[in-house]
Structure formats: structure tokens, C-alpha cells
Design a protein around this motif. Sequence first.
Motif, short mmCIF file in Angstrom:
data_model
loop_
_atom_site.label_atom_id
_atom_site.label_comp_id
_atom_site.label_asym_id
_atom_site.label_seq_id
_atom_site.Cartn_x
_atom_site.Cartn_y
_atom_site.Cartn_z
N TRP A 6 0.41 -14.98 -38.84
CA TRP A 6 0.37 -13.42 -38.32
C TRP A 6 -1.25 -13.20 -38.98
O TRP A 6 -2.42 -12.30 -38.38
CB TRP A 6 0.95 -12.13 -38.47
N ASP A 10 -4.16 -12.10 -36.36
CA ASP A 10 -5.05 -10.71 -36.69
C ASP A 10 -5.99 -10.88 -37.28
O ASP A 10 -7.15 -9.98 -36.52
CB ASP A 10 -3.82 -9.85 -37.42
N VAL A 13 -8.89 -11.70 -34.21
CA VAL A 13 -8.94 -10.65 -33.70
C VAL A 13 -9.95 -10.15 -34.51
O VAL A 13 -11.38 -8.65 -33.48
CB VAL A 13 -7.49 -9.64 -33.16
N ILE A 14 -9.38 -9.21 -35.19
CA ILE A 14 -10.18 -8.45 -35.90
C ILE A 14 -12.01 -9.01 -36.18
O ILE A 14 -13.32 -8.61 -35.50
CB ILE A 14 -10.40 -8.14 -37.49
N VAL A 90 -11.38 4.38 -38.30
CA VAL A 90 -11.49 3.86 -38.39
C VAL A 90 -9.42 2.35 -39.00
O VAL A 90 -9.23 2.09 -38.21
CB VAL A 90 -12.01 2.19 -37.03
N ASP A 92 -8.07 4.05 -40.75
CA ASP A 92 -6.64 4.92 -40.18
C ASP A 92 -5.81 4.14 -39.50
O ASP A 92 -4.76 3.82 -39.09
CB ASP A 92 -6.61 6.12 -40.47
N ARG A 93 -6.75 4.01 -37.53
CA ARG A 93 -5.96 3.51 -37.42
C ARG A 93 -5.01 1.77 -36.84
O ARG A 93 -4.16 1.74 -36.87
CB ARG A 93 -7.16 3.11 -35.99
N PHE A 94 -6.11 1.15 -37.61
CA PHE A 94 -5.36 -0.08 -38.44
C PHE A 94 -4.48 -0.13 -39.13
O PHE A 94 -3.18 -0.79 -38.75
CB PHE A 94 -6.33 -1.36 -38.94
N ARG A 95 -4.49 0.62 -39.87
CA ARG A 95 -3.45 0.52 -41.21
C ARG A 95 -1.98 1.27 -40.47
O ARG A 95 -0.82 0.63 -40.94
CB ARG A 95 -3.74 1.70 -42.40
N SER A 96 -2.14 1.88 -39.24
CA SER A 96 -1.03 2.07 -38.11
C SER A 96 -0.11 1.88 -37.70
O SER A 96 0.45 1.42 -37.25
CB SER A 96 -1.41 4.12 -37.92
N LEU A 97 -1.44 0.25 -37.79
CA LEU A 97 -0.50 -0.60 -36.78
C LEU A 97 0.19 -1.43 -37.28
O LEU A 97 -0.17 -1.29 -38.44
CB LEU A 97 -1.77 -0.99 -35.78
N PRO A 98 0.98 -2.10 -36.71
CA PRO A 98 1.92 -3.12 -37.59
C PRO A 98 0.95 -4.70 -37.77
O PRO A 98 1.76 -5.17 -36.81
CB PRO A 98 3.66 -3.89 -36.08
N MET A 99 -0.35 -4.11 -38.61
CA MET A 99 -0.83 -5.32 -38.75
C MET A 99 -0.47 -5.71 -39.95
O MET A 99 -0.66 -5.20 -40.74
CB MET A 99 -2.40 -5.10 -37.42
N SER A 100 -0.78 -7.04 -40.13
CA SER A 100 -0.76 -7.97 -41.50
C SER A 100 -1.52 -7.23 -42.69
O SER A 100 -2.93 -6.05 -42.31
CB SER A 100 -1.83 -9.40 -41.33
N ARG A 101 -1.55 -6.98 -43.40
CA ARG A 101 -2.16 -6.23 -44.14
C ARG A 101 -3.95 -7.24 -45.20
O ARG A 101 -4.42 -6.16 -45.33
CB ARG A 101 -1.19 -5.75 -45.60
N THR B 51 3.72 8.43 -41.06
CA THR B 51 2.57 7.26 -40.22
C THR B 51 2.62 6.48 -41.16
O THR B 51 1.43 5.86 -40.37
CB THR B 51 1.54 7.36 -39.42
N LEU B 53 0.26 6.32 -43.51
CA LEU B 53 -0.07 5.85 -44.24
C LEU B 53 -0.79 6.18 -45.56
O LEU B 53 -1.99 6.37 -46.29
CB LEU B 53 -1.45 6.69 -43.45
N ARG B 76 5.65 1.36 -38.06
CA ARG B 76 4.53 0.96 -37.60
C ARG B 76 4.64 0.69 -36.36
O ARG B 76 3.89 0.80 -35.29
CB ARG B 76 3.32 0.07 -38.42
N ALA B 87 -10.54 7.91 -33.51
CA ALA B 87 -10.68 6.60 -34.33
C ALA B 87 -10.92 5.20 -32.98
O ALA B 87 -10.28 4.40 -33.09
CB ALA B 87 -9.60 6.02 -35.67
N LEU B 104 -2.98 -6.63 -31.39
CA LEU B 104 -2.77 -6.48 -33.33
C LEU B 104 -1.42 -5.42 -33.02
O LEU B 104 -1.16 -6.08 -34.08
CB LEU B 104 -3.53 -5.37 -33.68
N LYS B 106 0.65 -7.17 -30.91
CA LYS B 106 1.38 -8.44 -31.21
C LYS B 106 2.00 -8.92 -29.13
O LYS B 106 2.60 -8.76 -29.00
CB LYS B 106 2.53 -9.35 -31.61
#
Lengths: 267, 343
Positions: A6, A10, A13-14, A90, A92-101, B51, B53, B76, B87, B104, B106
Motif C-alpha cells: 500500500w 499510495d 498515486v502521489i 493539502v 491535512d487532507r492526506f493525513r485524514s485519509l486512510p493512506m500510508s504515512r 479527525t 490530525l 480515517r 485543500a 487513496l 483504495k
Amino acid sequence: MSNLRWAFADGAVIAKRNLIKIKRVPDLLVFTTISPIMFVLLFAYVFGGSISPPGVNYREFLIAGIFAQTVIFGATFTGAGLADDMQKGVIDRFRSLPMSRSAVLVGRTASDIVYNMISITVMSLTGLIVGWRIRTSLPEAVGGFLLLLFFAYAFSWVMAYVGMLVSSPEVVSNASFIVVFPITFVANTFVPSDNLPPVLRAIAEWNPVSAVAQGARELFGNTSPAAPPPEVWSLQHPVLYTLIWVAIILAVFVPLSVRQYKRAASR
Amino acid sequence: MSDVIKASGLVKRYGTVTALDGLDLVVPGGTVLGLLGPNGAGKTTAVRILTTLLEPDSGTAEVAGIDVRSDPGAVRERIGLSGQNAAVDEYLTGFENLDMVGRLYKLGRGPARERSRQLLEIFSLSDDGDRPVKGYSGGMRRRLDLAAALVAEPAVLFLDEPTSGLDPRSRTDLWGVIRTLVREGTTLLLTTQYLEEADQLADDIVVIDHGRMIAHGTSDELKAQVGGERLELVVGTTSDIQPARSVLADVAAGEVVVDEDGRRLTAPISGGADALMTALRRLDADHVRVLDVGLRRPTLDDVFLTLTGHAAEASDTDSEADGSAKRDDDGRAKKRRTKEPVQ
Ligand SMILES: Nc1ncnc2c1ncn2[C@@H]1O[C@H](COP(=O)(O)OP(=O)(O)O)[C@@H](O)[C@H]1O
Ligand SMILES: [Mg+2]
């Protein structure tokens, strides 16, 4: 295992997102390619007459140095890009998504390799025009380019950390000027370090940027047997010395940057 | 219905600034909580903690039954966030922005594309979906940002000042979209500085100031708490303000609020039309020139004024660190009022 998968998915995608920018903001590409061309021409024609390293054509000596400086400057884009993402929320948005850190950083540093490949290509062509030649085999030449890209990649993690720390693209640009100019000039990038005053000479000899330039020169066959052999270990084994630096920088700045990403609090 | 968002005793300090000072929140599933407060009240900080953050200094928070600190990853997967500033990536098209978020989350290539097109349609962005966001208006960016929060059809949605900076028309449009979402069962926490917005959208309102809850209830309950009707008066000259104030003070059931700039006086009254007549007769006898007079139902604006002693400023500028200072200066000194009355 699947975590790693993942992280790559991810990251891809970035990276794709960052690469779209190359298409949409041609100014950026123009800037990244024009300034190296300018450097090659300025040094080759302005200083070329007065600087003559023993046993080798200055233009041949110069090109690897300019390659090294340019790809290191390329890391500024990594830092400025991340700072911009921080500022605009932006991240912040990424950090709120269930994606790899680590994906945002992995993707960003990966896409910046493409920038560097483009500018190396442009510089190589300019170099060939002004008389630079690769005098070794293809694998060695490829090794020379890879060495430059490896070091640039590692350095872009340093700038990634800085970018997230300051979260202002302008500050990153200014800061990188202050940092990158000294480390790329107090080195054997543009002139051999032999004639520098003792303290600067010692710094230049152990400066990893010198090793990158020296290593690339050797791999491109731009050194001459007539030149005096380097006296310090770092320049006797420039490839190994560079790779050690790459490993150290990555070992320090990858975890540091990922940690900074996790706690990044944009304002 | 069970509580989908639960927070208790949230504390967050930035150096000497206490952004949250023991905040409790409860949002039952399928309802809308309006978190209402002026600039710098701590709304964004609360949203950021819920959230994942930001970590609170102390206190606990659960979203969809999951502790935000112990399993942020699982939280999340269930939330959508539209932060205070849109954003969205300027250089990507609207479609590319949504598609990226879908990947992202998935969703897979096909479903991500399909969902992106669908959302562009819902938010009336289809015609501009393949243009870079750089050319979008503020309202379009806001809509795209909200769409991005909805890509994975999250069960819980956080919107931080979703309409700040929008013109009234775009604001009303966005309200319509939000209402539709809520009708479909999404649990929503919405922050706003617009009293009218909380009144329009929220089932339940929590008013916060300086990181603390100062009132809680439905819009009607809050209005009841603040008393009955308001008598509102605009006098002819500045010198009329003093005599008018003393007349109102006699008639009023509570504190008289004066807006010097607008020469406007407001006071809660209990006697309805009778009280109005009494006031007018006495104003006439004292030769106070009255330009405008009327009775109106209390608004959330009055709620704020009564509870905090200062008006909630609905500024269109991005809220920044200067929030609290600004509030104390002109809020207390002039009792400036927001101009938009609540319908
Ligand atoms: N990153 C930060 N560093 C320092 N202070 C902050 C930071 N974020 C918020 N604050 C302060 O915390 C308080 C609450 O801010 P915030 O939650 O953004 O309020 P709101 O969203 O209600 O306007 C403000 O006084 C603000 O200045
Ligand atoms: Mg805020």
C-alpha cells in the motif's frame, strides 16, 4: 507485507499527482533546465580560459561539478513542494485519509527524481555541445548518472524535512540558497580543491559533494592520469564515500521526515 | 440511536494559549451538530483532534465507536473531512483531484473514476471537471473540497466552516447539498461562525468560546434560554441614545444592548405589543427621535450576546491567530453586531 504494498501504491498515486504538475506548469521545467544550461555556458566560456586543472580539459572537469550542483538544487523542489502542500492544507487532507504515512514523502521524493533526470538530460546535451565527452563504457556512464541521482534522492529527504518544518515555500527556497551554495562551492565542483586555503581545502575534500563530482568524473572518464592522485580517502574512493553518505542521510532523514509528517500541524 | 461522535474533557494548549479547555461533545448517529463560536474559539482544534490530525493534551474522543488515539487508522477509514481552507490541488483538474482521493481510499481504478464523475455531477462541476482547479472560483473550490470529503461515502463527516468566504448565493447552494447528505443518514459535525448557518443546518448546537462550551441545545432551546422577543430601536442622533437607553432599561426584561455606530438599541422584553406601546409613549414624551422600531424573535446572535457579552463576528476573512485579541477589543467595546438577521 501488504503494508509495504500500500505504501508503494499510495506513493505512486502521489507521484503521479506531482508529475502532472510538470505538464501543467511548464515554467517550472523551463527554470529547472535553463539555469543548468546557463551554468554550463557561463563556466565553460567565462572561467574556462582562466582555470586549467592539470592534465584535463576544464570543460570536461566542469560538467560533473555542474551536474552535482544542479541535482542538489533540485532537492529544493521537494522541500518547497511539501511546504506549499502544508501551507495550503493539502497535507491535512492526506493525513485524514486512510493512506500510508510515508506515501506522501515517498511519492514526492520519487517524482522529484524525474525532475532531476530531465535536467541531467538537458545538461548532458549542452555539455556535449561545448565539448564534454564520456570516455568510458556505457555501464560506467550509467553508474555515473546513478551516483548523481542517488545522492540527489538522499538530499531531497533532507529538504523534505526542512519543508515540513518551516511550511513556507519561500522560506525553503531562500534557506536552500543559503545551504546549497556553500556546500556546492566549497567543494571540487568548479575548481580543484588543491589550491584552496587549508581549512577550506579540508572541508572541500571531505564534503560529500566533492565525492559525488569526483565519482561522476571517474565514471565518465573525465579524470586524467596526468592529474595528481587525491591524497584523502574520501576522494580516493569517491563512489564508496558517496554511497556511505547516501546511506547515512537516508537513515537519519527518512524517519525524521516521516515523524515530522505525522505530527505536522499546518496553521 | 447510538452516539457516533463522543468527546470528553478535550484539552489542547499551544504554548500559553489554551485552544481547548475541557470540551465535551456528543453527536448521535444521523444528526447534525453545529459547533458555533467566534474566531479563535477552538473549533478547528476540536475538528483536528476528532479527525486524528492532532493529539489532545488530555481527554478522550471516539468516532464511530473507535478511539481516535489508539486506532487513528480505523477512524480515517470512516470519516470525511473538509477543512477550513479548501485543500484541493490547483494544478490538477477537478476530476483528477477526486480520482486521486478515491485511489487513496483504495476504491480501485474503475470505482474511483466512476465515483469522481458522479460527485462532479452532484456538485454541478461536470462542465468544469476537466479544467485545472486554478481557474475555479472560491465557491467551486469549496464544492470540490466537500466532494473530496465524500468520495468514500463516509459515515461521519466533519466540515470546518464550509461556507466561510462564500457569497450568499453559493452559501445557500451549499446548504442545500449538505441537507441532502444529512437526509441520507450521514452524521455531521459542522463548525461555523455564522449563527444563521447553525440555525439552518444543525439539530443540536454547541456554542463555544475560549475552548469551552458555554451553551448547548437546539436552536429553539437556546433562543428560549435567552428570553422572549426583542425590541429593536434605531434613534435619530447620537444624543438620543442615552435617553432611549434609560427608557428601554425600564421596560426591558434584561440588559439593553447598544450599537453606537448604528444608533441601534436592542432589549429583551416580555410584554409584547403592550411593552412596545409603553416604550414608544415614553420615548415620545422624552422627545427622542425614533427612526425605526420593531419587535423580533430572538436570534442566535442574541444568544451569543447574552451568553458571552460580545457578538460573534461573522468575518469573511480566514480565522487566524489574532482571533481572541480582536474579539476582546471591538467585541466588548462597541458591541458590534453582525448585520445579517436570522430568519
Ligand atoms: N498551531 C497553532 N499554534 C499556536 N496557536 C494555535 C495554533 N492553532 C490554533 N492556535 C490558537 O488556538 C486558538 C483556537 O484556534 P482555532 O481552533 O483555530 O479556533 P477557531 O477554529 O474557532 O477559529 C486560537 O487562539 C489560535 O490562535
Ligand atoms: Mg477555525
